[in-house]
Design an enzyme around this catalytic site. Sequence first.
Site, short mmCIF file in Angstrom:
data_model
loop_
_atom_site.label_atom_id
_atom_site.label_comp_id
_atom_site.label_asym_id
_atom_site.label_seq_id
_atom_site.Cartn_x
_atom_site.Cartn_y
_atom_site.Cartn_z
N TYR A 100 0.82 -1.22 0.00
CA TYR A 100 0.00 0.00 0.00
C TYR A 100 0.86 1.27 0.00
O TYR A 100 0.43 2.31 -0.50
CB TYR A 100 -0.97 -0.01 1.18
N GLU A 200 0.53 -30.07 13.93
CA GLU A 200 -0.01 -29.34 12.77
C GLU A 200 -1.20 -28.46 13.13
O GLU A 200 -1.24 -27.27 12.79
CB GLU A 200 -0.41 -30.33 11.67
N ASP A 251 -1.36 -34.56 10.18
CA ASP A 251 -2.35 -35.44 9.57
C ASP A 251 -1.65 -36.54 8.76
O ASP A 251 -0.55 -36.34 8.22
CB ASP A 251 -3.26 -34.66 8.62
#
Length: 370
Positions: A100, A200, A251
């Site tokens: 920006y 995780e 996982d």
Amino acid sequence: MSGGKGKAEGTTDKLEEFGEGILYDIKMKRNPKFTVTTRTRSNIKYDDKDGFLRLGNSKEEHSFINVAQAKRFMQTVAIAAKCHDFVKQNLHTTIRGLFYQLKYSLGEDIDENIFNEQSESNPLIEDLEVALGIKREYMHLNANRKGVLAGNMKVIDRFGDDRIEIDTGKTGRSGWAIPSDVDNDIEFVDVKAKYVIVVEKDALWQRLNEDGFWKKENAILISPQGQAARGTRRLIRKLADQGLPVYVFNDGDAWGWYIYWTIKTGSMNLAYIGRDIATPEARFIGVTMADIEHYDFLKNLTMRATEVDIKRAQEMLNYPWINRHKEWVAELKKVLETKKKLEQDTLQGPRLTFVDDYIREKIKNRDFLP
């Protein structure tokens, strides 16, 4: 690494040398240019000796008097100039804030902005990091914070004019939010843990934190909350440098495994800082496809792997730093054959605290993947 005036001065010097080189080319009526190590996939190498991804030796030249490169060259110089201002003023912003700061028109008669999208500025920040050998954190650019920690250690955070001591064992249910920059003006002291466990998912981190797992096991409990940000990966590397074993609990699917490998070997898009963010000595304790045979209750808790899961597993089988390990080849092929996967949350099936027992058993028996 530690922060301080020396780092600021070194960064200022490099940014000024970059600008002076361009001005000298203009003065000598030469095409302004700079050289950067190529960040293409073909120039990313696996360092077999040290166990991480790094950039090769291929270079490319970026010049101003080149129709294909002129805009990117100008944009890179604009980023360097703005970062020089940040360092001189001792002010920090995010890479979004930088975008920006530079999202404005080139002039009243020119209907074009320096940047239109952040997707334009992000890769040029990386170009500048590579060209100057400066991490963006030293140019006072931060990313959004992502990751949380609890454990037996203290953090000395020199923030502004204050020196703040944080006991990460006394942060309650929320833990300590890991900043994007864990080098400058931050020091980790009084580290008394036996090992680091990286989990995780934040939900499982909260489960283990509520159980006081890290207290009972004298561990440092970290969740990257999904894919690990570079600040979290850098922190894991720094803790490993203090001699702490690092175990990863994700996982049991290609995505969870991929997150593990970015912690272990680094990632292709950040290969230029691979040595600083990779932890080759990390070990994967689960969840694995082999767990389905070891824990009977898991047979009824598998999920069907999606097409995206299958594609990612196939890709990982082609990575030489992964397929060199027969254990990982077996895991990935099992996903392709059965088209099944396991979430780490399934380990709460028998009882909520079973997750604690699972991790303890895996570490005790050294039942983990390389």
